[in-house]
Motif scaffolding. Structure first.
Motif, PDB file in Angstrom:
ATOM      1  N   ILE A   1      -7.156-104.641  57.849  1.00 53.79           N
ATOM      2  CA  ILE A   1      -7.544-104.098  56.551  1.00 53.79           C
ATOM      3  C   ILE A   1      -7.199-105.094  55.451  1.00 53.79           C
ATOM      4  CG2 ILE A   1      -7.227-101.736  57.334  1.00 53.79           C
ATOM      5  CD1 ILE A   1      -4.578-101.738  55.707  1.00 53.79           C
ATOM      6  N   ASP A   2      -7.832-104.907  54.302  1.00 54.99           N
ATOM      7  CA  ASP A   2      -7.585-105.779  53.151  1.00 54.99           C
ATOM      8  C   ASP A   2      -6.624-105.169  52.143  1.00 54.99           C
ATOM      9  OD1 ASP A   2      -9.599-107.952  53.732  1.00 54.99           O
ATOM     10  OD2 ASP A   2     -10.919-106.207  53.722  1.00 54.99           O
ATOM     11  N   ALA A   3      -6.571-103.846  52.088  1.00 56.47           N
ATOM     12  CA  ALA A   3      -5.722-103.168  51.111  1.00 56.47           C
ATOM     13  C   ALA A   3      -5.542-101.718  51.528  1.00 56.47           C
ATOM     14  CB  ALA A   3      -6.343-103.234  49.712  1.00 56.47           C
ATOM     15  N   LEU A   4      -4.562-101.071  50.889  1.00 56.21           N
ATOM     16  CA  LEU A   4      -4.360 -99.640  51.009  1.00 56.21           C
ATOM     17  C   LEU A   4      -4.243 -99.071  49.602  1.00 56.21           C
ATOM     18  CD1 LEU A   4      -1.684 -99.634  53.846  1.00 56.21           C
ATOM     19  CD2 LEU A   4      -3.983 -98.655  54.044  1.00 56.21           C
ATOM     20  N   VAL A   5      -4.569 -97.795  49.458  1.00 60.39           N
ATOM     21  CA  VAL A   5      -4.466 -97.139  48.164  1.00 60.39           C
ATOM     22  C   VAL A   5      -3.727 -95.821  48.329  1.00 60.39           C
ATOM     23  CG1 VAL A   5      -5.729 -96.013  46.291  1.00 60.39           C
ATOM     24  CG2 VAL A   5      -6.541 -98.185  47.216  1.00 60.39           C
ATOM     25  N   LEU A   6      -2.759 -95.589  47.448  1.00 57.77           N
ATOM     26  CA  LEU A   6      -2.131 -94.284  47.260  1.00 57.77           C
ATOM     27  C   LEU A   6      -2.501 -93.827  45.858  1.00 57.77           C
ATOM     28  CD1 LEU A   6       1.479 -95.040  48.608  1.00 57.77           C
ATOM     29  CD2 LEU A   6      -0.550 -94.360  49.913  1.00 57.77           C
ATOM     30  N   SER A   7      -2.938 -92.589  45.717  1.00 54.84           N
ATOM     31  CA  SER A   7      -3.404 -92.161  44.395  1.00 54.84           C
ATOM     32  C   SER A   7      -3.116 -90.700  44.146  1.00 54.84           C
ATOM     33  CB  SER A   7      -4.912 -92.401  44.258  1.00 54.84           C
ATOM     34  OG  SER A   7      -5.370 -92.050  42.960  1.00 54.84           O
ATOM     35  N   GLY A   8      -2.913 -90.375  42.868  1.00 59.41           N
ATOM     36  CA  GLY A   8      -2.949 -88.992  42.434  1.00 59.41           C
ATOM     37  C   GLY A   8      -4.388 -88.540  42.316  1.00 59.41           C
ATOM     38  N   GLY A   9      -4.569 -87.306  41.835  1.00 58.73           N
ATOM     39  CA  GLY A   9      -5.925 -86.851  41.547  1.00 58.73           C
ATOM     40  C   GLY A   9      -6.578 -85.986  42.579  1.00 58.73           C
ATOM     41  N   SER A  10      -5.837 -85.596  43.637  1.00 65.70           N
ATOM     42  CA  SER A  10      -6.436 -84.841  44.724  1.00 65.70           C
ATOM     43  C   SER A  10      -7.683 -85.593  45.226  1.00 65.70           C
ATOM     44  CB  SER A  10      -6.754 -83.416  44.267  1.00 65.70           C
ATOM     45  OG  SER A  10      -7.182 -82.616  45.347  1.00 65.70           O
ATOM     46  N   ALA A  11      -8.718 -84.898  45.656  1.00 65.37           N
ATOM     47  CA  ALA A  11      -9.889 -85.567  46.230  1.00 65.37           C
ATOM     48  C   ALA A  11     -10.570 -86.499  45.234  1.00 65.37           C
ATOM     49  CB  ALA A  11     -10.885 -84.533  46.749  1.00 65.37           C
ATOM     50  N   PHE A  12     -10.446 -86.213  43.938  1.00 67.21           N
ATOM     51  CA  PHE A  12     -11.016 -87.108  42.935  1.00 67.21           C
ATOM     52  C   PHE A  12     -10.363 -88.488  42.991  1.00 67.21           C
ATOM     53  CE2 PHE A  12     -11.161 -82.756  41.179  1.00 67.21           C
ATOM     54  CZ  PHE A  12     -12.535 -82.601  41.047  1.00 67.21           C
TER      55      PHE A  12
END
Length: 337
Positions: free
Chosen positions: A70-81
């Motif tokens: 993989i090139d990157a990972l993302v952790l985010s708020g916002g639920s499915a949005f």
């Protein structure tokens, strides 16, 4: 444990060479995104033990799937949005020529996971287009070896049952010279604290007073009855998501086992964990930069280090959180001593 292991120089995920982290947030939104960028395609896996996950591109991490890294990972708020944040990171990576080569085109591979922070008091009336794609691009553009903890990135609007959550990170240098490190966005249904006090469940793993150095309460209370959660009054506002990384050489199967072990860090730092209402998830990544190929008992130490790093990162994220206007939860620092 501290006598055997020490932290890396930054005590951050970026103690793994070739890993950079960037955060972006919107204070009015009370939410944000965190991008984890790898300088070269990286072996990765995932383990999901919560009952309410939200993810993107996790199927390709299985050992039998085509894409090797993989090139990157993302952790985010916002639920499915918040899954839109991965598109922003993908756009940034494409602009710098990164991605899996398919039929002459570069396709950045960016798995992502989200937490539910919609009901935290922030302004979520964004209209037709959510802000998370832009937050993802901004986070990727800001990625570096040094980054803040607490109320930033995916941890901006995070909460737990008793106090604000946050973004936490920790690292361990093993006797082999290899490193294991973790990054956690703590938005748990349960509590990181023992009883009604300021003591962290993760205290037995603490190194050099990194989250207050107050240890466990004496005598240690027996936790009887129903656990403290944030089910009432705001059901669904949960999920702890994490990345555990190492510079050891692992294949996808071994990375999956590392993610499984890392989940024990949730169980040692949050009570309860892995509930029906959490989307608890750990990505595992192995850069191979150290050249170390753990075997036998070395694999056990690697797994134990992942557990420790995750537990410490949870506590550090809560410890670093700071108050903001409109918060629905106090910070750890606001609790009476």
């Amino acid at each position: 444990m501290a006598a055997i292991w020490q932290t890396g120089p930054r005590n951050l995920l970026t103690d793994i060479a070739g890993v950079r982290v960037g955060n972006a947030q919107d204070e009015k939104l009370k939410s944000g995104s965190t991008a984890i960028l790898f300088d070269a395609p990286c072996v990765a896996a995932v383990e999901i033990l919560g009952g309410a996950p939200g993810t993107r591109e996790t199927d390709l991490l299985a050992p039998d799937k085509l894409v090797p890294g993989i090139d990157a990972l993302v952790l985010s708020g916002g639920s499915a949005f918040g899954l839109d944040a991965a598109s922003g990171v993908q756009a940034y990576l494409r602009s710098v020529g990164r991605g899996f080569l398919a039929a002459g085109h570069r396709v950045p591979i960016v798995p992502a996971a989200i937490l539910f922070d919609l009901a935290n008091g922030g302004a979520k009336d964004w209209g037709l287009h959510s802000p998370y794609r832009e937050l993802g691009f901004e986070a990727a553009s800001a990625a570096s070896e040094r980054f803040e903890l607490g109320s930033v990135g995916a941890g901006t609007g995070a909460t737990t049952a008793v106090v604000k959550g946050g973004l936490g990170s920790a690292s361990v240098r093993l006797r082999s010279g290899a490193t294991v490190a973790a990054l956690v966005a703590v938005n748990a249904l349960g509590s990181p604290l023992v009883g009604s006090g300021r003591h962290f469940h993760a205290a037995p793993f603490e190194i050099d007073g990194e989250f207050g150095g107050i240890g466990l309460p004496v005598p240690l209370p027996v936790l009887l009855g129903a656990p403290v959660t944030k089910l009432d009054p705001r059901p669904g506002g949960a999920t702890t998501i994490a990345v555990v990384a190492t510079d050891a050489v692992l294949d996808k199967g071994a990375a999956r086992r590392l993610a499984v072990a890392a989940h024990d860090g949730f169980a040692r730092s949050l009570w309860p964990a892995h509930t029906d209402f959490d989307g608890d998830l750990v990505f595992a990544a192995a850069t191979g930069g150290s050249g170390w190929r753990p075997e036998g008992a070395e694999r056990v130490e690697l797994a134990a280090a992942a557990t420790s790093a995750i537990a410490r990162a949870v506590a550090r994220g809560v410890h670093a959180a700071r108050s903001a206007p409109g918060d629905l939860k106090r910070c750890w620092y606001d609790l009476p001593a």
